[in-house]
Design a protein around this motif. Structure first.
Motif, PDB file in Angstrom:
ATOM      1  N   ARG A   1       0.466  -1.092  -0.083  1.00 14.18           N
ATOM      2  CA  ARG A   1       0.262  -0.028   0.235  1.00 14.18           C
ATOM      3  C   ARG A   1       0.932   0.985   0.059  1.00 14.18           C
ATOM      4  O   ARG A   1       2.042   1.358   0.366  1.00 14.18           O
ATOM      5  CB  ARG A   1      -0.984   0.190   1.201  1.00 14.18           C
ATOM      6  CG  ARG A   1      -2.182  -0.806   1.575  1.00 14.18           C
ATOM      7  CD  ARG A   1      -2.830  -1.473   2.448  1.00 14.18           C
ATOM      8  NE  ARG A   1      -1.654  -1.288   3.470  1.00 14.18           N
ATOM      9  CZ  ARG A   1      -2.830  -1.688   4.993  1.00 14.18           C
ATOM     10  NH1 ARG A   1      -4.263  -0.644   4.886  1.00 14.18           N
ATOM     11  NH2 ARG A   1      -1.573  -1.785   6.090  1.00 14.18           N
ATOM     12  N   GLN A   2      -0.146   2.225  -0.571  1.00 19.16           N
ATOM     13  CA  GLN A   2       0.869   3.518  -0.841  1.00 19.16           C
ATOM     14  C   GLN A   2       1.632   4.700   1.109  1.00 19.16           C
ATOM     15  O   GLN A   2       0.397   3.691   1.369  1.00 19.16           O
ATOM     16  CB  GLN A   2       0.218   4.528  -1.980  1.00 19.16           C
ATOM     17  CG  GLN A   2      -0.371   4.449  -2.940  1.00 19.16           C
ATOM     18  CD  GLN A   2       1.285   3.727  -3.899  1.00 19.16           C
ATOM     19  OE1 GLN A   2       2.313   5.027  -3.788  1.00 19.16           O
ATOM     20  NE2 GLN A   2       1.237   2.749  -4.222  1.00 19.16           N
ATOM     21  N   CYS A   3       2.682   4.703   0.966  1.00 21.34           N
ATOM     22  CA  CYS A   3       3.043   5.296   1.627  1.00 21.34           C
ATOM     23  C   CYS A   3       4.732   6.387   1.704  1.00 21.34           C
ATOM     24  O   CYS A   3       5.432   5.948   0.906  1.00 21.34           O
ATOM     25  CB  CYS A   3       3.497   4.485   3.099  1.00 21.34           C
ATOM     26  SG  CYS A   3       4.724   4.967   4.717  1.00 21.34           S
ATOM     27  N   GLY A   4       4.677   7.617   1.249  1.00 24.03           N
ATOM     28  CA  GLY A   4       5.361   9.001   1.525  1.00 24.03           C
ATOM     29  C   GLY A   4       6.930   8.015   1.620  1.00 24.03           C
ATOM     30  O   GLY A   4       7.877   8.175   1.542  1.00 24.03           O
ATOM     31  N   LYS A   5       6.961   7.524   3.098  1.00 23.38           N
ATOM     32  CA  LYS A   5       7.430   7.848   4.132  1.00 23.38           C
ATOM     33  C   LYS A   5       8.359   7.173   3.979  1.00 23.38           C
ATOM     34  O   LYS A   5      10.274   6.112   4.644  1.00 23.38           O
ATOM     35  CB  LYS A   5       7.324   8.024   5.460  1.00 23.38           C
ATOM     36  CG  LYS A   5       6.467   9.327   5.886  1.00 23.38           C
ATOM     37  CD  LYS A   5       5.653   9.020   6.942  1.00 23.38           C
ATOM     38  CE  LYS A   5       4.868  10.021   8.048  1.00 23.38           C
ATOM     39  NZ  LYS A   5       4.711  10.424   8.727  1.00 23.38           N
ATOM     40  N   ALA A   6       7.954   5.541   3.001  1.00 27.52           N
ATOM     41  CA  ALA A   6       8.512   4.296   3.241  1.00 27.52           C
ATOM     42  C   ALA A   6      10.054   4.392   2.511  1.00 27.52           C
ATOM     43  O   ALA A   6       9.485   4.591   0.864  1.00 27.52           O
ATOM     44  CB  ALA A   6       7.253   2.946   3.053  1.00 27.52           C
ATOM     45  N   LYS A   7      10.855   4.768   2.903  1.00 32.16           N
ATOM     46  CA  LYS A   7      12.426   5.154   1.909  1.00 32.16           C
ATOM     47  C   LYS A   7      12.686   3.753   0.981  1.00 32.16           C
ATOM     48  O   LYS A   7      13.457   4.446  -0.313  1.00 32.16           O
ATOM     49  CB  LYS A   7      13.292   5.709   2.818  1.00 32.16           C
ATOM     50  CG  LYS A   7      14.838   6.410   1.419  1.00 32.16           C
ATOM     51  CD  LYS A   7      15.122   7.248   2.811  1.00 32.16           C
ATOM     52  CE  LYS A   7      16.743   7.806   1.670  1.00 32.16           C
ATOM     53  NZ  LYS A   7      17.231   8.634   2.909  1.00 32.16           N
ATOM     54  N   TYR A   8      12.310   2.803   1.661  1.00 33.24           N
ATOM     55  CA  TYR A   8      13.136   1.606   0.840  1.00 33.24           C
ATOM     56  C   TYR A   8      12.429   0.651   0.845  1.00 33.24           C
ATOM     57  O   TYR A   8      11.220   0.872   1.254  1.00 33.24           O
ATOM     58  CB  TYR A   8      14.357   1.071   2.329  1.00 33.24           C
ATOM     59  CG  TYR A   8      15.739   1.423   2.580  1.00 33.24           C
ATOM     60  CD1 TYR A   8      16.577   2.070   1.893  1.00 33.24           C
ATOM     61  CD2 TYR A   8      15.487   2.270   3.978  1.00 33.24           C
ATOM     62  CE1 TYR A   8      17.757   3.540   2.232  1.00 33.24           C
ATOM     63  CE2 TYR A   8      16.363   3.630   3.876  1.00 33.24           C
ATOM     64  CZ  TYR A   8      17.750   3.767   3.267  1.00 33.24           C
ATOM     65  OH  TYR A   8      18.356   5.182   3.161  1.00 33.24           O
ATOM     66  N   PHE A   9      12.978  -0.488  -0.311  1.00 35.67           N
ATOM     67  CA  PHE A   9      12.082  -2.017  -0.400  1.00 35.67           C
ATOM     68  C   PHE A   9      11.816  -2.813   0.989  1.00 35.67           C
ATOM     69  O   PHE A   9      12.699  -2.663   1.587  1.00 35.67           O
ATOM     70  CB  PHE A   9      12.666  -2.498  -0.921  1.00 35.67           C
ATOM     71  CG  PHE A   9      12.893  -2.284  -2.759  1.00 35.67           C
ATOM     72  CD1 PHE A   9      12.166  -3.101  -3.718  1.00 35.67           C
ATOM     73  CD2 PHE A   9      13.378  -0.281  -2.998  1.00 35.67           C
ATOM     74  CE1 PHE A   9      12.250  -2.886  -5.117  1.00 35.67           C
ATOM     75  CE2 PHE A   9      13.386  -0.726  -4.484  1.00 35.67           C
ATOM     76  CZ  PHE A   9      12.640  -1.051  -5.455  1.00 35.67           C
ATOM     77  N   GLY A  10      10.511  -2.390   1.269  1.00 36.69           N
ATOM     78  CA  GLY A  10      10.378  -3.849   2.293  1.00 36.69           C
ATOM     79  C   GLY A  10      10.241  -3.178   3.425  1.00 36.69           C
ATOM     80  O   GLY A  10      10.027  -3.648   4.464  1.00 36.69           O
ATOM     81  N   ALA A  11       9.160  -2.016   3.924  1.00 38.18           N
ATOM     82  CA  ALA A  11       8.790  -1.868   4.606  1.00 38.18           C
ATOM     83  C   ALA A  11       7.699  -2.360   5.067  1.00 38.18           C
ATOM     84  O   ALA A  11       6.540  -3.255   4.404  1.00 38.18           O
ATOM     85  CB  ALA A  11       8.579   0.198   4.100  1.00 38.18           C
ATOM     86  N   SER A  12       7.966  -2.785   6.476  1.00 40.51           N
ATOM     87  CA  SER A  12       6.212  -3.415   7.421  1.00 40.51           C
ATOM     88  C   SER A  12       5.694  -2.919   7.504  1.00 40.51           C
ATOM     89  O   SER A  12       4.934  -2.691   8.518  1.00 40.51           O
ATOM     90  CB  SER A  12       7.034  -4.246   7.705  1.00 40.51           C
ATOM     91  OG  SER A  12       7.846  -3.449   8.967  1.00 40.51           O
ATOM     92  N   PHE A  13       5.966  -1.422   7.738  1.00 40.61           N
ATOM     93  CA  PHE A  13       5.097  -0.198   8.571  1.00 40.61           C
ATOM     94  C   PHE A  13       4.781   1.349   7.951  1.00 40.61           C
ATOM     95  O   PHE A  13       6.619   1.038   7.058  1.00 40.61           O
ATOM     96  CB  PHE A  13       5.578   0.169   9.796  1.00 40.61           C
ATOM     97  CG  PHE A  13       6.816  -0.131   9.990  1.00 40.61           C
ATOM     98  CD1 PHE A  13       7.583   1.565  10.114  1.00 40.61           C
ATOM     99  CD2 PHE A  13       7.828  -0.378  10.595  1.00 40.61           C
ATOM    100  CE1 PHE A  13       8.215   2.733  10.345  1.00 40.61           C
ATOM    101  CE2 PHE A  13       9.520   0.356   9.912  1.00 40.61           C
ATOM    102  CZ  PHE A  13       9.011   1.486  10.236  1.00 40.61           C
TER     103      PHE A  13
END
Length: 367
Positions: A324-336
């Motif tokens: 799901r979209q999340c502009g704060k997720a800078k790297y691949f594989g974010a779980s939050f």
């Protein structure tokens, strides 16, 4: 046999089961009974959860609770996990000639490895959730194949003498507070499973190229860094089903395409500093139980700018397992969806939490 030490018959009808025996079976069993009696007295046997038949002269030691014997003769296993065994098991226990399995997990004991080199046939030692705080002397246990020391109080670097355990197939040390770089596992040619998660291990990941039988690696929840080696498991059988859990570390760069040589793999990479996936990996349909075939690269890791709660990738697990979209997720594989906090504080907190959980489980086992 010699003039000074001639071969002598055992008493009565007893026959020694093996050529070259240095003790008659009846004498060996008498010795083992004395060792077990010592173990019972030193380790609080009267208060064990189950001590059926122990210390009974009318019952063969092979029928004491938790004891089994090779062909009904000499002791080959002591299985007393979660039985409220306390104190320090006597070193004499390692003098049992045919002892193969020693399982004392989930007991509040003060285990020592002194004399373990005398246990020439010991292959399985389970000491998880015992409060173990030192591995001094463990290198002498050269015959052990299965060592479980999870959820204990081990701190500092993993001692180099671990490398002397050349017979190890399964090594489990999750949920401690071990630090520093990993020791060399190069000499462990029989190693199949390596479980090092939820500690504080740092430094680069070895490629384990010389461990040709290794098929399962878990280093999750540490503070390891650097790129994932392109030669990772280079010597392993390409037809083997591989399990890799490198999640929750500081690994950087691209997931290397060289891993595509494995047709079957379960791979966890969430919550690292990964910036890409080699496209060749996204075409291996069987990876991650078919999720790669279903979702392509997203079945390995959600791309930057997206996240998947708990998973860090897309899977058939339902809505929370979607990227799901999340502009704060800078790297691949974010779980939050959020700014990634300090890896050091996050991993240390997680490791301590796991240790606390282990202690809590031990307390429950004693109720």
């Amino acid at each position: 046999s010699s003039e000074q030490f001639p071969c002598a018959p055992c008493e009565g009808a007893e026959q020694s089961p093996y050529m070259g025996s240095i003790i008659c079976e009846s004498e060996e069993k008498k010795k083992e009974k004395e060792i077990l009696e010592l173990f019972y007295n030193v380790c609080g046997g009267k208060n064990w959860k189950n001590n059926d038949n122990w210390m009974s002269d009318d019952v063969d030691i092979c029928h004491w609770y938790g004891i089994s014997c090779k062909d009904g003769k000499t002791v080959d296993s002591i299985l007393l996990g979660g039985n409220n065994v306390v104190g320090t098991p006597p070193a004499k226990i390692f003098e049992m000639t045919n002892l193969k399995w020693l399982w004392l997990y989930s007991n509040p004991i003060n285990f020592k490895f002194d004399g373990i080199g005398n246990a020439k046939r010991l292959t399985s030692l389970l000491l998880d959730q015992t409060g173990l705080s030192s591995l001094r002397g463990i290198g002498a246990a050269s015959t052990i194949e299965d060592l479980d020391i999870r959820f204990n109080n081990l701190k500092g670097p993993l001692p180099k003498e671990i490398s002397q355990m050349v017979s190890l197939k399964d090594f489990a040390v999750e949920g401690n507070q071990l630090t520093g770089a990993l020791p060399s596992f190069t000499g462990m040619k029989r190693l199949e499973r390596l479980r090092l998660g939820s500690n504080r291990f740092a430094g680069a990941l070895d490629d384990f190229a010389s461990n040709t039988r290794l098929k399962s690696i878990d280093v999750s929840g540490n503070i390891m860094s650097g790129p994932i080696p392109s030669t990772l498991l280079k010597g392993a059988d390409e037809d083997e089903e591989i399990y890799l859990d490198l999640s929750s570390n500081n690994f950087i760069g691209e997931v290397p395409g060289e891993l595509a040589r494995f047709e079957k793999m379960t791979i966890y990479l969430r919550d690292n500093l990964i910036t890409g996936i080699n496209p060749a990996l996204c075409e291996i349909d069987a990876w991650n139980d078919g999720d790669v075939g279903e979702f392509n690269c997203d079945g390995i890791l959600c791309p930057a700018g997206t996240y998947s709660e708990d998973y860090g990738r897309q899977t058939t697990g339902g809505q929370l397992a979607q990227c799901r979209q999340c502009g704060k997720a800078k790297y691949f594989g974010a779980s939050f969806c959020g700014v990634r906090s300090s890896a050091v504080s996050t991993r240390i907190g997680f490791a301590i939490g796991v240790v606390s959980t282990g202690i809590a489980l031990l307390a429950v086992a004693l109720i």
